[in-house]
Design a protein around this motif. Structure first.
Motif, PDB file in Angstrom:
ATOM      1  N   THR A  29      -0.636  -4.785  17.368  1.00  0.00           N
ATOM      2  CA  THR A  29      -1.190  -4.854  16.020  1.00  0.00           C
ATOM      3  C   THR A  29      -2.388  -3.923  15.958  1.00  0.00           C
ATOM      4  N   GLY A  33      -4.549  -5.262  10.927  1.00  0.00           N
ATOM      5  CA  GLY A  33      -3.206  -5.757  10.647  1.00  0.00           C
ATOM      6  C   GLY A  33      -2.889  -7.103  11.279  1.00  0.00           C
ATOM      7  N   HIS A 101       2.611  -6.192  12.588  1.00  0.00           N
ATOM      8  CA  HIS A 101       3.374  -4.984  12.286  1.00  0.00           C
ATOM      9  C   HIS A 101       3.613  -4.185  13.573  1.00  0.00           C
ATOM     10  N   VAL A 106       8.769  -2.806  13.016  1.00  0.00           N
ATOM     11  CA  VAL A 106       8.549  -2.060  11.767  1.00  0.00           C
ATOM     12  C   VAL A 106       9.590  -0.959  11.618  1.00  0.00           C
ATOM     13  N   SER A 109      12.365  -2.540  10.113  1.00  0.00           N
ATOM     14  CA  SER A 109      11.989  -2.962   8.761  1.00  0.00           C
ATOM     15  C   SER A 109      12.105  -1.834   7.741  1.00  0.00           C
ATOM     16  N   HIS A 163       7.746  -3.911   5.818  1.00  0.00           N
ATOM     17  CA  HIS A 163       6.472  -4.597   6.071  1.00  0.00           C
ATOM     18  C   HIS A 163       6.268  -4.887   7.557  1.00  0.00           C
ATOM     19  N   GLY A 164       6.981  -5.835   8.124  1.00  0.00           N
ATOM     20  CA  GLY A 164       6.754  -6.237   9.509  1.00  0.00           C
ATOM     21  C   GLY A 164       7.584  -7.451   9.841  1.00  0.00           C
TER      22      GLY A 164
END
Length: 441
Positions: A29, A33, A101, A106, A109, A163-164
């Protein structure tokens, strides 16, 4: 040494601060975040604050949102508090939520896909299938509903569109272990795509493989004070486990390490405890085919025992799923050791075995380890590393993972050009001097 996680005795604010720093230190991270929460027995939600450096987070920074909505703390709660609250309302069995994230997740994602957990049996068993939540603005009730709707289907891991990820667990340790597993799986699939195609397993194949690791060694040896030799080996093993976790060579939820003590007796990691939070006293002594009283050894214990019985020169065993070696495991791609002199001298060869190759047809451990080759990749499983000493086995693991990373990174540059035969012949003359380094543990 940093405090170890204890979800039974530690206050929620201490648990959250410890896990967030662990995530940050693993580069999963960023400073701004991600967020973590715990819901306590009074239905108060403890959550990371908005606008506070995740790399320097302290327990005193954690915010409590009371059941009646009252906010207690020096900061505002995370802007993503609405989806944490929505998850807890829809899933009373979830007691902790992690959102972050991490790059691997990600990547899935932003192309609107989810990793297939069926590439690794243990990951599928712990995490199940992954949910997928449609995009909505961060911090909104709409995002909370999208995520909560996915959790309501029974999943514990959700990928958020562009997003995550959000992970739910029975406690914060459970949530973190799933988070770590999913990120490594995502990265292994991404890196694996550079060298081959990831192969998924059927539900039946996964179930059959997991049954091979049924609990064993029901008989117990009496509890007694640890001998000086046992304490020394436990301390050395604990240090290696801790180092392996920090370096990403071992996961909290999966993997086992053991070291021979005397004869065919050995000390092994326990079952059901996060590798991150082990203490030397948690490790399990195996003596005369019996386990230390009051402890449960890792489910791979019978396989470790069979290897020690069959191979008297092996004194340490590591079974694990580091990212780059796992990329080779899930694709079955060839691992060429002729990369640099150290790789060839130390590893000699890296063979790839089929899933279940270390067991007989009826599931009994029947290991056949490669001659003069300390590293064996098992398809859709991970890697088995052996050594004459514990530190030697760990070094082999490091060398193998570094080499796997180099092979994967080089794939975008062109075909690998291996060290030639005459150069290998010359290396053979210095091999014994390099390989027989006097390891201390």
């Amino acid at each position: 040494m940093k405090s170890l996680l204890n979800t039974t005795t530690m206050h929620p604010r201490d648990q959250i601060a410890l896990i967030m720093l662990r995530i940050y230190d693993r580069v999963l991270t960023t400073t701004s975040g991600g967020n973590i929460s715990i819901i306590d027995e009074e239905e108060n939600i403890w959550i990371t604050p908005a606008g506070v450096d995740k790399g320097l987070l302290k327990p005193s920074d954690i915010v409590c949102v009371k059941k009646d909505g009252t906010i207690v703390g020096a900061h505002k709660p995370s802007s993503e508090y609405p989806f944490h609250r929505a998850i807890y309302k829809r899933r009373p069995d979830i007691k902790s939520v992690i959102h972050a994230h991490p790059p691997g997740i990600v990547a899935f994602s932003i192309v609107r896909k989810v990793p297939d957990t069926r590439v690794l049996p243990q990951v599928h068993a712990r995490c199940g299938s992954i949910g997928y939540a449609a995009y909505a603005m961060p911090g909104t009730e709409a995002l909370g509903e999208n995520i909560a709707d996915e959790f309501a289907k029974g999943v514990s891991v959700v990928i958020m569109e562009n997003h995550g990820t959000v992970i739910g667990g029975a406690d914060i340790s459970d949530a973190y272990l799933k988070f770590e597993l999913i990120e490594v799986t995502a990265k292994s699939m991404l890196y694996g795509s550079r060298i081959g195609t990831a192969h998924s397993l059927t539900e039946g194949c996964i179930e059959k493989h997991l049954l091979r690791f049924k609990p064993g060694l029901q008989e117990e040896i009496p509890v007694q004070p640890f001998s000086t030799n046992s304490r020394e080996k436990r301390t050395a093993l604990h240090k290696i486990i801790n180092r392996a976790c920090r370096q990403g060579l071992m996961l909290g939820a999966y993997g086992s390490i053991s070291t021979r003590s005397e004869g065919n007796d050995f000390i092994i990691t326990p079952d059901g405890l996060s590798k991150w939070d082990l203490m030397p006293g948690d490790l399990v002594q195996i003596r005369d085919g019996k386990k230390e009283k009051g402890k449960t050894p890792d489910k791979t214990v019978l396989l470790h025992q069979a290897i020690y019985e069959r191979y008297p020169d092996i004194n340490a065993i590591i079974m694990t799923q580091p990212t780059y070696l796992t990329s080779f495991a899930i694709t079955g791609a060839h691992f060429n050791v002729r990369t640099i002199p150290e790789t060839w001298i130390y590893l000699q060869d890296v063979q790839t075995g089929e899933l279940g190759c270390l067991f007989s047809e009826d599931g009994v451990p029947q290991p056949v380890m490669p001659e003069e080759a300390p590293v064996m990749i098992i398809k859709n499983e991970g890697v088995v590393v052996t050594g004459n000493k514990l530190l030697q086995a760990f070094d082999y693991l490091e060398v193998a993972e570094f080499s796997a990373k180099s092979l994967i990174l080089s794939a975008s540059l062109g075909d690998m050009i291996p060290i030639e035969d005459h150069e290998i012949d010359a290396l053979g003359k210095v091999m014994s001097r390099w390989k027989n380094y006097e390891w201390k543990i």
